[in-house]
Design a protein around this motif. Structure first.
Motif, PDB file in Angstrom:
ATOM      1  N   ASP A 286       0.838  -1.213   0.000  1.00 21.77           N
ATOM      2  CA  ASP A 286       0.000   0.000   0.000  1.00 21.77           C
ATOM      3  C   ASP A 286       0.865   1.253   0.000  1.00 21.77           C
ATOM      4  N   ALA A 287       1.944   1.250   0.795  1.00 22.90           N
ATOM      5  CA  ALA A 287       2.840   2.409   0.854  1.00 22.90           C
ATOM      6  C   ALA A 287       3.523   2.620  -0.489  1.00 22.90           C
ATOM      7  N   MET A 288       3.979   1.521  -1.114  1.00 26.44           N
ATOM      8  CA  MET A 288       4.636   1.635  -2.425  1.00 26.44           C
ATOM      9  C   MET A 288       3.663   2.149  -3.493  1.00 26.44           C
ATOM     10  N   ARG A 289       2.403   1.667  -3.416  1.00 30.12           N
ATOM     11  CA  ARG A 289       1.400   2.116  -4.384  1.00 30.12           C
ATOM     12  C   ARG A 289       1.117   3.607  -4.235  1.00 30.12           C
ATOM     13  N   ARG A 290       1.021   4.088  -2.960  1.00 27.69           N
ATOM     14  CA  ARG A 290       0.758   5.520  -2.749  1.00 27.69           C
ATOM     15  C   ARG A 290       1.900   6.379  -3.293  1.00 27.69           C
ATOM     16  N   ARG A 291       3.141   5.933  -3.029  1.00 25.10           N
ATOM     17  CA  ARG A 291       4.290   6.700  -3.532  1.00 25.10           C
ATOM     18  C   ARG A 291       4.300   6.717  -5.070  1.00 25.10           C
ATOM     19  N   ALA A 292       3.985   5.569  -5.658  1.00 29.14           N
ATOM     20  CA  ALA A 292       3.957   5.486  -7.126  1.00 29.14           C
ATOM     21  C   ALA A 292       2.884   6.401  -7.712  1.00 29.14           C
ATOM     22  N   GLU A 293       1.698   6.442  -7.081  1.00 29.89           N
ATOM     23  CA  GLU A 293       0.610   7.294  -7.569  1.00 29.89           C
ATOM     24  C   GLU A 293       0.977   8.776  -7.436  1.00 29.89           C
ATOM     25  N   GLU A 294       1.626   9.098  -6.267  1.00 27.54           N
ATOM     26  CA  GLU A 294       2.035  10.499  -6.080  1.00 27.54           C
ATOM     27  C   GLU A 294       3.080  10.912  -7.116  1.00 27.54           C
ATOM     28  N   THR A 295       4.049  10.008  -7.356  1.00 32.04           N
ATOM     29  CA  THR A 295       5.075  10.304  -8.365  1.00 32.04           C
ATOM     30  C   THR A 295       4.459  10.430  -9.748  1.00 32.04           C
ATOM     31  N   ALA A 296       3.534   9.520 -10.068  1.00 36.26           N
ATOM     32  CA  ALA A 296       2.865   9.571 -11.373  1.00 36.26           C
ATOM     33  C   ALA A 296       2.082  10.866 -11.537  1.00 36.26           C
ATOM     34  N   GLY A 297       1.391  11.288 -10.469  1.00 39.35           N
ATOM     35  CA  GLY A 297       0.619  12.529 -10.515  1.00 39.35           C
ATOM     36  C   GLY A 297       1.517  13.734 -10.742  1.00 39.35           C
ATOM     37  N   ARG A 298       2.673  13.755  -9.988  1.00 36.82           N
ATOM     38  CA  ARG A 298       3.594  14.884 -10.164  1.00 36.82           C
ATOM     39  C   ARG A 298       4.159  14.918 -11.576  1.00 36.82           C
ATOM     40  N   ASN A 299       4.552  13.742 -12.076  1.00 40.87           N
ATOM     41  CA  ASN A 299       5.114  13.682 -13.431  1.00 40.87           C
ATOM     42  C   ASN A 299       4.095  14.111 -14.489  1.00 40.87           C
ATOM     43  N   LYS A 300       2.865  13.637 -14.328  1.00 40.73           N
ATOM     44  CA  LYS A 300       1.826  13.999 -15.284  1.00 40.73           C
ATOM     45  C   LYS A 300       1.570  15.501 -15.264  1.00 40.73           C
ATOM     46  N   HIS A 301       1.453  16.050 -14.053  1.00 42.12           N
ATOM     47  CA  HIS A 301       1.215  17.485 -13.922  1.00 42.12           C
ATOM     48  C   HIS A 301       2.376  18.281 -14.514  1.00 42.12           C
ATOM     49  N   LEU A 302       3.618  17.803 -14.246  1.00 46.98           N
ATOM     50  CA  LEU A 302       4.799  18.503 -14.749  1.00 46.98           C
ATOM     51  C   LEU A 302       4.817  18.521 -16.278  1.00 46.98           C
ATOM     52  N   HIS A 303       4.637  17.348 -16.894  1.00 41.89           N
ATOM     53  CA  HIS A 303       4.730  17.274 -18.349  1.00 41.89           C
ATOM     54  C   HIS A 303       3.543  17.945 -19.045  1.00 41.89           C
ATOM     55  N   GLU A 304       2.338  17.798 -18.485  1.00 42.07           N
ATOM     56  CA  GLU A 304       1.182  18.473 -19.077  1.00 42.07           C
ATOM     57  C   GLU A 304       1.330  19.984 -18.947  1.00 42.07           C
ATOM     58  N   GLY A 305       1.889  20.434 -17.814  1.00 45.87           N
ATOM     59  CA  GLY A 305       2.134  21.871 -17.638  1.00 45.87           C
ATOM     60  C   GLY A 305       3.137  22.384 -18.648  1.00 45.87           C
ATOM     61  N   ARG A 306       4.220  21.616 -18.864  1.00 43.41           N
ATOM     62  CA  ARG A 306       5.214  22.016 -19.862  1.00 43.41           C
ATOM     63  C   ARG A 306       4.613  22.050 -21.267  1.00 43.41           C
ATOM     64  N   LEU A 307       3.750  21.060 -21.564  1.00 39.55           N
ATOM     65  CA  LEU A 307       3.107  21.031 -22.875  1.00 39.55           C
ATOM     66  C   LEU A 307       2.169  22.221 -23.043  1.00 39.55           C
ATOM     67  N   ASP A 308       1.406  22.556 -22.009  1.00 39.68           N
ATOM     68  CA  ASP A 308       0.514  23.725 -22.075  1.00 39.68           C
ATOM     69  C   ASP A 308       1.328  25.003 -22.288  1.00 39.68           C
TER      70      ASP A 308
END
Length: 544
Positions: A286-308
């Protein structure tokens, strides 16, 4: 002359036509001493701006501050043909009082009229001479002078008033080469404020700065038109380079976003496989899944922000690239077989004392340039061929469908819209077909519903040309009288390209030598003293 540093100022200027068509919204511009060339595509509002400054139109909002005396030469000069020349020049009363005094009438009223203007007649004759009008007697009527001479008469009247500022709207329209040279000299000699609207490159190369009216805003460039074109080309090249860089950045950001999503998908797949193996405890998973989701969210936000951000920079870069709409004309089938006679002229004598032409036969897809001095009778000859004027003697017989685009552009009914005017000439065409064709003349959507009396000079030309070109039957002989008078340079190029694809016969009156040379003229006719003379097609230049 005035010493005001800035004497013509428009602040927060807004203007719209009665039908709601907006021309300006919060326009800011100021004109000071020196010669300014005001340029922009047809319909951008150049003539409207001059009329607002001259007080001929009232702004919807904002202010026009005119701190000096202004002289205004409109695009379409109309003078009462019954006026004497001295009346048109505004010196008739002073001249009459001076003559009365010279005849012995010492009435005080005459001295009041003359004031300090004792040399009015000498000044008037000198001004006329400078403009090449020295042959015109002050007691003649305006109806006895040509259209081009009436333009110069109106300019002479302005110069005699000695205003601080001159507003000139397409002043070389209708002028022959000789008259244009006279006008150029007058412009060069002007030492006050001048704002000139023109598509005449030679005239615009005499100005001190260019004011570019584009998308409702004015940008000023120091130097003449050639310098302006060079500066604009540099700016356009830089803007296009910015677009290419921004496009490349968008592609890179898209690629990095996809790569990030692919990497995250692999990570998620490994996580699911690890959870299925049961080798780690539930709490740890569960802890690994939460960290992975948080990292995925940050990466998605970062790249979508750069694309925008990249897309925003691309949009901003694209806005700096100018894309001026230009007319696109697809001509209907107008082919005329070689050798087929389209026009026969025999012993023709035309109205207004312009004499008689010799026999003339025009056949096949000939392209004829008709030249001559102002007043020689070129327009009268075209109107006679078109059937608008009866010949005094002889005949002019047209053997194919023919259309005439007159200098005055009076083929439109001002009470009708652009679309309705075109429908008059093509009654069998559907509304959808008319609107589709009008779009190629830049009358798209609501623009096709503009009334003809609200159109600018260039728009009126496009609407008139559309009405004639889209007519049924298609014209196999075109008569064009000074067709480039009201066109911006981009539209002149497009008209040239359109006429290059025209397969019928063409007779064009023009003083625009570059335009004539671009048409592939096959015959040159010169009208002088009532005689229509053929000029050697290999001769360099045209008689003026």
């Amino acid at each position: 002359m005035s010493t005001f540093p800035t004497s013509l100022t428009c602040t927060s200027l807004s203007f719209a036509w009665p039908d709601g068509t907006a021309v300006f919204d919060d326009l800011q511009v100021a004109f000071g001493p020196g010669r300014t060339g005001l340029v922009g595509v047809n319909g951008s509002g150049k003539s409207t701006l001059l009329k607002l400054i001259a007080g001929e139109l009232t702004p919807a909002d904002g202010t026009v501050r005119v701190a000096v005396e202004v002289g205004y030469l409109p695009q379409n000069v109309t003078l009462d043909t019954a006026l004497r020349v001295d009346e048109a020049l505004g010196v008739a009363a002073t001249r009459a009082a001076l003559h009365a005094i010279e005849a012995g009438d010492a009435t005080e009223e005459h001295f009041d009229v003359v004031g300090d203007d004792w040399d009015v007649e000498e000044r008037t004759l000198a001004t006329l001479g400078e403009l090449g009008l020295g042959h015109i007697d002050l007691d003649r009527t305006v109806g006895e002078v040509s259209g081009g001479e009436s333009v110069l008469l109106r300019l002479a009247a302005l110069l005699l008033r000695r205003p601080d500022a001159l507003l000139l709207d397409e002043p070389t329209n209708n002028l022959d080469l000789y008259a244009r040279r006279r006008l150029y000299a007058a412009v060069e000699a002007w030492s006050g404020i001048m704002v000139v609207v023109s598509h005449d490159r030679e005239l615009l190369d005499l100005v001190d700065q260019i004011a570019d009216l584009h998308d409702g805003r004015i940008t000023t460039y120091g130097g003449n038109f050639t310098a302006y074109e060079e500066a604009l080309a540099v700016a356009q090249e830089a803007a296009e380079r910015m677009v290419r860089v921004a496009e490349s950045d968008v592609r890179r950001q898209k690629r990095e976003l996809i790569e990030s999503q692919t990497k995250q998908a692999r990570t998620d797949r490994k996580g699911r496989q690890l959870a299925a193996s049961g080798s780690h405890g539930k709490a740890l998973m569960d802890a690994m899944r939460r960290r992975a989701e948080e990292t995925a969210g940050r990466n998605k936000h970062l790249h979508e922000g750069r694309l925008d951000d990249a897309r925003r920079r691309l949009s901003e870069a694209e806005e700096t690239v100018r894309v001026d709409e230009e007319i696109r004309i697809d001509l209907p089938s107008t082919a005329v077989p070689y050798g087929r006679i389209v026009l026969t002229v025999e012993d023709l004598e035309i109205a207004y004392g312009t004499g008689a032409s010799r026999a003339l036969t025009i056949g096949g897809p000939e392209r004829i340039a008709l030249t001559g001095r102002n007043g020689a009778g070129k327009t009268t000859l075209l109107r006679t061929i078109a059937g608008d004027l009866p010949p005094v003697a002889g005949r002019a017989e047209v053997h194919v469908p023919m259309r005439f685009l007159p200098q005055r552009l009076d083929v439109l009914d001002d009470t009708l819209t652009v679309a309705e005017n075109v429908a008059r000439f093509a009654p069998r065409a559907t509304n959808n077909v008319i609107r589709a064709r009008l779009a190629r003349f830049l009358f798209k959507g609501a623009r096709a519903d503009q009334r003809a009396d609200t159109l600018s000079g260039g728009e009126r030309f496009r609407a008139s040309l559309a009405a004639l070109m889209l007519a049924d039957p298609a014209p196999q002989l075109l008569l064009l009288d000074e067709p480039t008078n009201n066109l911006d340079m981009a539209s002149v190029r497009q008209l040239t390209a359109a006429l290059a694809s025209y397969e019928g016969a063409l007779i064009v009156v023009s003083h625009d030598m570059p335009f004539l040379e671009s048409l592939g003229i096959t015959r040159r006719l010169h009208l002088e003293g009532g005689e229509l003379k053929e000029i050697d097609r290999e001769a360099v230049g045209y008689p003026s």
